[in-house]
Design a protein around this motif. Structure first.
Motif, mmCIF file in Angstrom:
data_model
loop_
_atom_site.group_PDB
_atom_site.id
_atom_site.type_symbol
_atom_site.label_atom_id
_atom_site.label_comp_id
_atom_site.label_asym_id
_atom_site.label_seq_id
_atom_site.Cartn_x
_atom_site.Cartn_y
_atom_site.Cartn_z
ATOM 1 N N GLY A 1 0.468 14.450 -5.175
ATOM 2 C CA GLY A 1 1.177 13.459 -4.365
ATOM 3 C C GLY A 1 1.066 13.653 -2.868
ATOM 4 O O GLY A 1 0.473 14.626 -2.380
ATOM 5 N N LEU A 2 1.626 12.690 -2.140
ATOM 6 C CA LEU A 2 1.589 12.711 -0.670
ATOM 7 C C LEU A 2 2.369 13.918 -0.156
ATOM 8 O O LEU A 2 3.292 14.404 -0.820
ATOM 9 C CB LEU A 2 2.202 11.417 -0.116
ATOM 10 C CG LEU A 2 1.438 10.120 -0.446
ATOM 11 C CD1 LEU A 2 2.253 8.901 -0.011
ATOM 12 C CD2 LEU A 2 0.061 10.108 0.219
ATOM 13 N N ILE A 3 1.995 14.365 1.027
ATOM 14 C CA ILE A 3 2.604 15.579 1.598
ATOM 15 C C ILE A 3 3.270 15.217 2.932
ATOM 16 O O ILE A 3 2.631 14.613 3.811
ATOM 17 C CB ILE A 3 1.531 16.658 1.838
ATOM 18 C CG1 ILE A 3 0.741 16.909 0.543
ATOM 19 C CG2 ILE A 3 2.149 17.955 2.338
ATOM 20 C CD1 ILE A 3 -0.627 17.503 0.763
ATOM 21 N N GLY A 4 4.531 15.591 3.071
ATOM 22 C CA GLY A 4 5.268 15.316 4.304
ATOM 23 C C GLY A 4 4.558 15.878 5.520
ATOM 24 O O GLY A 4 3.885 16.912 5.438
ATOM 25 N N ALA B 1 7.184 11.622 -0.879
ATOM 26 C CA ALA B 1 6.219 12.698 -0.572
ATOM 27 C C ALA B 1 6.882 14.061 -0.778
ATOM 28 O O ALA B 1 8.106 14.165 -0.840
ATOM 29 C CB ALA B 1 5.742 12.567 0.876
ATOM 30 N N ARG B 2 6.052 15.092 -0.877
ATOM 31 C CA ARG B 2 6.596 16.454 -0.986
ATOM 32 C C ARG B 2 6.889 16.962 0.415
ATOM 33 O O ARG B 2 6.015 16.940 1.271
ATOM 34 C CB ARG B 2 5.566 17.378 -1.647
ATOM 35 C CG ARG B 2 5.465 17.163 -3.160
ATOM 36 C CD ARG B 2 4.348 18.007 -3.724
ATOM 37 N NE ARG B 2 3.037 17.473 -3.358
ATOM 38 C CZ ARG B 2 1.925 18.202 -3.252
ATOM 39 N NH1 ARG B 2 1.948 19.503 -3.444
ATOM 40 N NH2 ARG B 2 0.772 17.634 -2.942
ATOM 41 N N ALA C 1 -2.121 10.839 7.590
ATOM 42 C CA ALA C 1 -1.345 12.004 8.021
ATOM 43 C C ALA C 1 -0.537 12.596 6.859
ATOM 44 O O ALA C 1 -0.227 13.779 6.854
ATOM 45 C CB ALA C 1 -0.415 11.622 9.173
ATOM 46 N N LEU C 2 -0.213 11.763 5.873
ATOM 47 C CA LEU C 2 0.523 12.250 4.693
ATOM 48 C C LEU C 2 -0.439 12.802 3.638
ATOM 49 O O LEU C 2 -0.049 13.044 2.490
ATOM 50 C CB LEU C 2 1.377 11.133 4.085
ATOM 51 C CG LEU C 2 2.450 10.496 4.993
ATOM 52 C CD1 LEU C 2 3.224 9.420 4.232
ATOM 53 C CD2 LEU C 2 3.417 11.560 5.526
ATOM 54 N N GLY C 3 -1.693 12.927 4.001
ATOM 55 C CA GLY C 3 -2.666 13.565 3.113
ATOM 56 C C GLY C 3 -3.527 12.604 2.322
ATOM 57 O O GLY C 3 -4.410 13.027 1.560
ATOM 58 N N ILE D 1 0.832 -1.218 0.000
ATOM 59 C CA ILE D 1 0.000 0.000 0.000
ATOM 60 C C ILE D 1 0.861 1.261 0.000
ATOM 61 O O ILE D 1 0.517 2.243 -0.667
ATOM 62 C CB ILE D 1 -1.002 -0.014 1.196
ATOM 63 C CG1 ILE D 1 -2.085 1.044 0.997
ATOM 64 C CG2 ILE D 1 -0.299 0.152 2.531
ATOM 65 C CD1 ILE D 1 -3.270 0.879 1.945
ATOM 66 N N GLY D 2 1.994 1.246 0.715
ATOM 67 C CA GLY D 2 2.855 2.443 0.808
ATOM 68 C C GLY D 2 3.447 2.834 -0.543
ATOM 69 O O GLY D 2 3.203 3.943 -1.046
ATOM 70 N N PRO D 3 4.221 1.945 -1.175
ATOM 71 C CA PRO D 3 4.813 2.288 -2.473
ATOM 72 C C PRO D 3 3.791 2.547 -3.574
ATOM 73 O O PRO D 3 3.967 3.472 -4.375
ATOM 74 C CB PRO D 3 5.650 1.058 -2.834
ATOM 75 C CG PRO D 3 5.869 0.337 -1.574
ATOM 76 C CD PRO D 3 4.769 0.695 -0.628
#
Ligand code: UD1
Length: 430
Positions: free
Chosen positions: A162-165, A188-189, A142-144, A108-110
């Motif tokens: 994309g995902l956000i830091g 993530a950005r 939490a990463l959006g 799921i992460g990658p």
């Protein structure tokens, strides 16, 4: 179904080569989904879980090439495997695969980081407890990411761009969720900070590999990991670290059966707490060049109490084996499991060999007995089953371990490694 037959009573003497760690190889393989270049992993163990994950990754578009070679006279086969995922062809991980191996949920992460979406089946039940996935869901949210559950699947969607830091504190330490957050945050950005991260050596190994691929991760191995997101990752070559659970398991086998064995291609620093417990039980353990020497006395085992904890505490994956050892201690030992509920299925099976164990909640009281007697027993999960092998090595007569497919998930050529050291262990096929 294969069975393993053990005739107890022989001491173990010789060399046992230790394989690459299953629990590091699995997340490292999954990291290959993060790049369109080739990720090469050395020292990949040949295990049923690894083979299954190869199939699962193939489903998502990973091409796999394997070179196997015999590395040493003592018989270690270290495989080098090349993973290339030019494009992700499918962002769905289906129930029939994820339900067979929990770690495959970690794709799921990658998938989310690289493709912006993932549809991954919830893993479902597991023999060692409920093992929920709430920490993965909260961490990725939490990463959006938008995380929705539909028809037994988690549908994860990253924001546009994309995902956000972000800064995220895990309410509980989880190895799997830490792996997934590191992989997702790498692409993530901005900067992600993970607090209360798992500190296991396998987390450090994954961080090292991701950094070799171009990620910017610092602090792995401590409770706070910082990940500076990058726009893409490249290929790399990485060697899987030695399997500390396999190392500890054979060290306990020697402590139980007696003898003098060198565990090769491993590192004593990976399992301080377990080594300390083994020393207190009477085993002599020393670091030697490229490995560990273990001298066991078999019949003079001292009782030692242990409590499982996240790293650097005593590993839950060695709890069953240590209990096996304590069944022959000269006195009373207590084993407390704090990581997983219901991780005591080996108790009833050890009792079939003559062990005296009483359970009180999360603690087992083991009254050491002078001798165990061989019997047919049933493997119930990966680590539980190897505790029965350890006990069988010291039991009088024949022990037959049924359902050994559990062992094949995590122990490479177990019977061959033990037989080379003088044990009578054979696989009965069919
Ligand atoms: C990994 C290892 C496993 C080992 C375990 C603990 C692999 C393939 N597996 O499993 O062999 O026994 O670490 O060292 O590397 N939890 C939650 N919510 C979540 C995730 C976990 O409550 O979302 C709980 C679990 O139920 C458990 C605890 O957290 O009680 C630890 O689980 P975790 O560290 O995630 O174990 P795994 O990564 O599944």
């Amino acid at each position: 179904m294969d069975r393993i037959r053990i005739v107890g009573g022989n001491a173990l003497n010789g060399i046992i080569p230790i394989s690459g760690a299953k629990n590091a190889a699995l997340p490292l393989m999954i990291a290959s989904l993060l790049t369109s270049d080739t990720l090469t992993l050395e020292n990949v163990p040949h295990l049923a879980d690894v083979e299954l994950l190869l199939r699962i990754l193939g489903n998502h578009g990973v091409d796999v090439a394997v070179n196997g070679r015999r590395e040493r006279q003592s018989g270690s086969y270290a495989r080098t495997v090349h993973f290339t995922c030019r494009t992700i062809v499918d962002t769905t991980a289906p129930y029939d695969l994820v339900s067979k191996m929990r770690a495959s949920f970690w794709v799921i992460g990658p998938l989310l980081a690289r493709e912006g979406k993932a549809r991954v089946s919830l893993p479902g039940g597991c023999a060692i407890g409920t093992r929920p996935v709430d920490l993965f869901i909260e961490g990725l949210a939490a990463l959006g990411a938008t995380m929705e559950i539909d028809g037994g699947y988690i549908e994860a969607t990253a924001p546009k761009g994309g995902l956000i830091g972000a800064s995220y504190t895990f309410p509980k330490v989880s190895v799997g969720a830490t792996h997934v957050m590191m992989m997702a945050a790498s692409l993530a950005r901005g900067v992600t900070t993970i607090h209360n991260a798992a500190r296991e050596p396998e987390v450090v190994d994954l961080a090292n590999c991701l950094n070799a691929m171009g990620a910017k991760i610092s602090g792995a191995g401590t409770q706070t990991i910082t990940i500076e997101g990058v726009t893409s990752l490249s290929g790399a070559r990485h060697r899987v670290l030695p399997d500390r659970i396999e190392t500890g398991t054979y060290a306990m086998a020697v402590a139980m059966a007696g003898g003098d064995v060198t565990l090769e291609d491993t590192d004593i620093a990976l399992l301080d707490t377990a080594i300390e417990a083994l020393r207190r039980s009477g085993a002599e353990i020393s670091a030697v060049d490229g490995g560990i020497r273990v001298i066991g006395h078999g019949d003079a085992i001292r009782p030692v109490d242990i409590v499982t904890e996240p790293f650097p505490g005593f590993p839950t994956d060695l709890q069953a084996q240590f209990m096996g050892l304590m069944t022959r201690a000269q006195g009373v030992a207590h084993v407390t499991e704090t990581i997983f509920e219901n991780r005591f299925m080996h108790v009833q099976e050890l009792a079939r060999l003559g062990a005296k164990i009483t359970l009180n909640g999360q603690t087992a009281r083991i009254d050491g007995v002078q001798r165990l007697r061989g019997a047919p027993v049933m493997a119930t999960d990966l680590r539980a089953s190897v505790s029965l092998v350890i006990a069988g090595l010291a039991a009088e007569g024949e022990t037959l371990v049924n359902r050994v497919y559990h062992l094949d998930r995590g122990f490479e050529r177990l019977e061959e490694k033990l037989t080379r050291c003088g044990a009578i262990v054979e696989r009965i096929s069919g």
